[in-house]
Design a protein around this motif. Structure first.
Motif, PDB file in Angstrom:
ATOM      1  N   THR A   6       0.764  -1.120  -0.069  1.00 32.82           N
ATOM      2  CA  THR A   6       0.028  -0.061  -0.025  1.00 32.82           C
ATOM      3  C   THR A   6       0.847   1.216   0.148  1.00 32.82           C
ATOM      4  OG1 THR A   6      -0.049   0.354   2.276  1.00 32.82           O
ATOM      5  CG2 THR A   6      -1.490  -1.347   1.361  1.00 32.82           C
ATOM      6  N   PHE A   8       1.811   2.736   2.866  1.00 38.17           N
ATOM      7  CA  PHE A   8       1.538   3.361   4.001  1.00 38.17           C
ATOM      8  C   PHE A   8       1.664   2.275   5.278  1.00 38.17           C
ATOM      9  CE2 PHE A   8      -0.350   6.028   0.699  1.00 38.17           C
ATOM     10  CZ  PHE A   8       0.184   7.294   1.319  1.00 38.17           C
ATOM     11  N   ASN A   9       2.170   2.802   6.344  1.00 43.81           N
ATOM     12  CA  ASN A   9       2.144   2.390   7.672  1.00 43.81           C
ATOM     13  C   ASN A   9       1.190   3.176   8.414  1.00 43.81           C
ATOM     14  OD1 ASN A   9       3.738   0.214   6.863  1.00 43.81           O
ATOM     15  ND2 ASN A   9       5.677   1.277   7.889  1.00 43.81           N
ATOM     16  N   LEU A  10       0.790   2.509   9.721  1.00 45.28           N
ATOM     17  CA  LEU A  10      -0.202   3.152  10.569  1.00 45.28           C
ATOM     18  C   LEU A  10       0.798   3.274  11.637  1.00 45.28           C
ATOM     19  CD1 LEU A  10      -2.971   4.362  10.808  1.00 45.28           C
ATOM     20  CD2 LEU A  10      -3.833   1.947  11.602  1.00 45.28           C
ATOM     21  N   ARG A  21      -1.017   8.253   9.787  1.00 46.02           N
ATOM     22  CA  ARG A  21      -0.637   7.494   8.498  1.00 46.02           C
ATOM     23  C   ARG A  21       0.490   8.043   7.836  1.00 46.02           C
ATOM     24  NH1 ARG A  21      -2.847   8.282   3.072  1.00 46.02           N
ATOM     25  NH2 ARG A  21      -3.313   6.364   2.004  1.00 46.02           N
ATOM     26  N   GLU A  23       3.707   7.704   4.986  1.00 45.38           N
ATOM     27  CA  GLU A  23       3.930   6.960   3.638  1.00 45.38           C
ATOM     28  C   GLU A  23       5.612   6.505   3.841  1.00 45.38           C
ATOM     29  OE1 GLU A  23       3.566   9.529   0.304  1.00 45.38           O
ATOM     30  OE2 GLU A  23       4.213   7.971  -1.154  1.00 45.38           O
ATOM     31  N   LYS A 104      -4.174  -5.059   4.604  1.00 44.21           N
ATOM     32  CA  LYS A 104      -3.751  -4.334   3.316  1.00 44.21           C
ATOM     33  C   LYS A 104      -5.016  -3.489   2.807  1.00 44.21           C
ATOM     34  CE  LYS A 104       0.382  -5.333   1.468  1.00 44.21           C
ATOM     35  NZ  LYS A 104       0.785  -6.432   0.768  1.00 44.21           N
ATOM     36  N   TYR A 108      -3.028  -0.373   4.619  1.00 49.68           N
ATOM     37  CA  TYR A 108      -1.744  -0.358   5.504  1.00 49.68           C
ATOM     38  C   TYR A 108      -0.914  -1.413   5.234  1.00 49.68           C
ATOM     39  CZ  TYR A 108      -5.034   3.225   7.766  1.00 49.68           C
ATOM     40  OH  TYR A 108      -5.638   3.946   7.931  1.00 49.68           O
ATOM     41  N   ASP A 109       0.237  -1.212   5.349  1.00 52.40           N
ATOM     42  CA  ASP A 109       1.305  -2.261   5.268  1.00 52.40           C
ATOM     43  C   ASP A 109       1.644  -2.662   6.661  1.00 52.40           C
ATOM     44  OD1 ASP A 109       1.360  -2.602   2.389  1.00 52.40           O
ATOM     45  OD2 ASP A 109       2.604  -0.722   2.460  1.00 52.40           O
ATOM     46  N   VAL A 111       0.955  -1.825  11.115  1.00 52.63           N
ATOM     47  CA  VAL A 111       0.521  -1.166  12.196  1.00 52.63           C
ATOM     48  C   VAL A 111       1.896  -1.272  13.400  1.00 52.63           C
ATOM     49  CG1 VAL A 111      -0.946  -0.700  14.098  1.00 52.63           C
ATOM     50  CG2 VAL A 111      -1.788  -1.961  12.064  1.00 52.63           C
ATOM     51  N   ASP A 128      -9.915   4.484   6.286  1.00 51.59           N
ATOM     52  CA  ASP A 128      -9.061   5.843   6.729  1.00 51.59           C
ATOM     53  C   ASP A 128      -9.431   6.140   8.295  1.00 51.59           C
ATOM     54  OD1 ASP A 128      -7.937   5.697   4.394  1.00 51.59           O
ATOM     55  OD2 ASP A 128      -9.502   7.095   3.371  1.00 51.59           O
TER      56      ASP A 128
END
Ligand code: SF4
Length: 675
Positions: A6, A8-10, A21, A23, A104, A108-109, A111, A128
């Protein structure tokens, strides 16, 4: 455009209550793929070695693998990484089920959780919208019960939940994270989740994942499905039923438990019962298993059905996979129905089905030996099964003797003293292993046991048969369609391996061959753990559908990055070395790399030293097992060698380690990280 991942990580800080969030850098995917690889990178970068497992600065990372959420069959692993309270080293435990693909689809990739919440909370990730929600009403609830209650509360039956039970809340070192159809159990990651004050994570995602070359990718997936079907119709002859097919050990389908019950030890790795399996037992166990198993179930996007729904009158329905039914049964010298019953309570409490029964059997062995007494066990029932339930209840609550046992056999023995250490005889790096005691040293397994970073043999072995086939004809038949070998020479190694004589254990496979075989097996596991692939379809079984020859095409068509076998093997090596680097920086050294003391009756100290020496050299590590500056440079891990040099772990001019870090480790062991 990001493909497969994705991008993005959280990032969640529980102390501050913040949610971001973030990148990610696309170059990290090229270097480490994802999953375990990028988890190790994050732990290396952000968690210095001084951080203790229960510090707010420890991170708890829930990661998808690179192929999770794509149509790749069996790509559904969630890789959870943190520092282990049990070993004080890096822990990475994986669970199947549906959590990673859902994450995913939520966008997100990973958390990444840091800090600690002052009150018990759960996370609700709904695409989101991400919330930290109060979980005080879930305190003390079972793991599956928690998942049910959260789904009702959110009115979102399609959400996926990973939760801890009482054991995690009480920071029991063998606490698992349960996820309905699977669990991440080893090395105490559930304890870290409880320490951070998170009861559960619920996730719901409805977004798409982009694939760089979809037609090509789907074609490859279809080939895998066809291969699975063909292998299902043709189990490998000459191998015990449990290992003749694909998937995680097929305990739920198969009743033939001769191999486990006669080869593995009963009690806390105490006695082998070679004559246990009789026709009468087989029939009885078949009846029990069929009476409690209501249906077989699979993880996300997989036809293998390794798990089962278990329904026993009077207790709630639950899911079982692999062989928890046997670990409790065998630890208590009991019957199969006992294993099925106690596993339900253990699943709700959220504990590791390997370590927990061993800790309980260990306590009873100490009691029999007079090391623990009635004063330590007030009110304990007189029958063994009753005692197991009694001990389980105390371990997860850390009550009385349960408080010590909750730290596993290694730490409990240290605390109990009076010779208890002699009974904690099945550990590597302070962690319980499969209860096996064998005759002749096997050089390949010796290396895997000593040096495996997961500290769990099932996450290291696979690919190469565990023992030689009795006749040359059988071996010739086996190698005929062995397309998975990275090099034809492995076929010859196997052909020449004999049960007795000059070409048998411990001197065959030779030291060099053993290094190469272990390297191959390890490489496959590290690829799977970065891609989020189930080991049951790749690194664990013999002749799997995924292998070094078809993986590059999968990765290239999914991500758009052209990678060949050499490039893939380099990424696996980089990830493997980085996980080791995290552990080396935390003080792990050669002296820690040994199998359980009496794992083999016949030991060969000189050969064992040589095996380690040569394997270290083969891997580009120095005599202490520390990756050298040169080998780190080859893997683009110069930042690791710079750190090692700065800390005195490596010297700039040569590669012999200083003693400082080992001393630091001794201090840590004696000084309070343990119980
Ligand atoms: S092989 Fe078994 S454990 Fe692996 S993904 Fe498929 S069902 Fe799950």
């Amino acid at each position: 455009m990001r493909y497969a991942e994705t991008g993005f990580n959280l990032e969640i800080d529980l102390s501050r209550g913040s949610i971001e969030r973030v990148e990610t850098d696309p170059r990290l995917m090229e270097l480490y793929f994802g999953g375990l690889g990028t988890n190790a990178k994050i732990l290396w970068d952000r968690v210095p070695p001084e951080v203790e497992p229960f510090s707010p600065d420890n991170l708890l990372i829930f990661s998808t693998g690179l192929l999770c959420g794509t149509p790749a069959i069996g790509a559904n692993r969630t890789i959870v990484s943190t520092l282990s309270p049990q070993t004080l080293l890096m822990a990475y435990s994986m669970m199947g089920g549906f959590f990673a693909p859902e994450l995913k689809y939520a966008g997100y990739d990973k958390v990444i959780i840091r800090g600690k919440s002052p009150n018990l909370v759960y996370l609700w990730i709904n695409n989101d919208k991400v919330e930290i929600r109060d979980a005080s009403h879930l305190q003390g609830k079972g793991a599956s019960e928690t998942a049910e209650l959260i789904l009702q509360e959110l009115k979102e039956p399609k959400a996926q939940v990973a939760a801890i039970g009482l054991a995690g809340e009480n920071r029991v070192y063998m606490a698992s994270i349960e996820h309905g159809r699977s669990s991440a159990s080893r090395l105490g990651i559930g304890a870290v989740m409880g320490d951070k004050g998170i009861k559960a994570i619920a996730v719901r995602g409805t977004k798409d994942i982009d694939i760089a070359r979809p037609d090509e990718f789907i074609e490859l997936c279809n080939e895998v499905l066809e291969y699975i079907k063909a292998r299902d119709d043709n189990p490998i002859p000459g191998v015990m039923p449990i290992l003749a097919g694909l998937g995680s050990p097929q305990e739920m389908k198969i009743h033939d438990e001769k191999w486990h019950t006669t080869s593995f030890m009963w009690g806390n790795a105490r006695t082998r019962r070679r004559d246990f399996w009789t026709e009468e037992i087989e029939e009885k166990w078949r009846e029990i298993q069929e009476s409690v198993r209501t249906r077989l179930i699979s993880c996300y996007n997989c036809p293998m059905k390794c798990g089962a729904i278990i329904s026993i009158p009077g207790i709630s329905t639950y899911m079982m996979k692999c062989y928890s039914k046997l670990t409790y049964t065998m630890a208590a010298y009991s019957d199969l129905d006992f294993g099925f019953k106690i596993a339900q309570r253990a699943t709700e409490y959220g504990v590791d089905g390997f370590s927990t029964p061993q800790a309980m059997a260990f306590a009873l062995e100490l009691y029999e030996a007079g090391i623990l007494t009635d004063q330590d066990m007030p009110g304990m029932p007189s029958d063994t099964e009753g005692r197991f339930y009694w001990l389980l209840d105390r371990i997860v609550r850390r009550e009385g003797i349960g408080d010590m046992l909750a730290n596993g056999t290694y730490w409990a023995a240290q605390k109990i003293g009076k010779g208890a250490e002699e009974y904690a005889h099945n550990n590597i790096k302070k962690h319980e292993q499969l209860p096996l005691k064998l005759g002749m040293l096997n050089p390949v397994y010796f290396l895997m046991y000593c040096t495996g970073e997961k500290i769990n043999i099932t996450q290291i072995e696979g690919q190469f048969p565990q023992e030689p086939f009795p006749t040359r004809e059988e071996r010739e038949a086996f190698v005929k369609d062995w397309i998975q070998v990275p090099d034809e020479k492995f076929k010859q190694y196997f052909l020449d391996w004999e049960p007795r004589g000059e070409h048998s254990n411990p001197y065959y496979p030779t030291v060099q061959m053993s290094c190469e075989i272990v390297d191959w097996m390890e490489m496959m596991h590290y690829i799977d753990d970065a891609l989020g692939m189930c080991a049951g379809l790749s690194s664990f079984p013999l002749k799997p559908p995924y292998h070094i020859h078809n993986y590059p095409a999968f990765i290239s068509s999914a991500t758009g990055i052209d990678i060949d076998e050499a490039g893939l093997s380099q990424v696996a090596k980089r990830n493997r070395t980085l996980v080791r680097a995290v552990n080396i920086r935390r003080g792990m050294r050669r002296e820690d790399e040994k199998p359980p003391e009496d794992h083999w009756k016949k030991r060969f100290p000189e050969l064992e030293e040589k095996l380690l020496d040569e394997y270290y050299k083969f891997k580009g590590w120095n005599t202490e097992g520390i990756p050298t500056k040169e080998s780190l440079h080859e893997l683009a891990l110069d930042y690791v060698s710079e750190d090692f040099i700065k800390r005195g772990i490596l010297r700039d001019t040569e590669t012999i380690p200083t003693k400082a870090t080992s001393k630091e480790k001794e201090k840590k062991e004696g000084g309070g990280s343990g119980p």
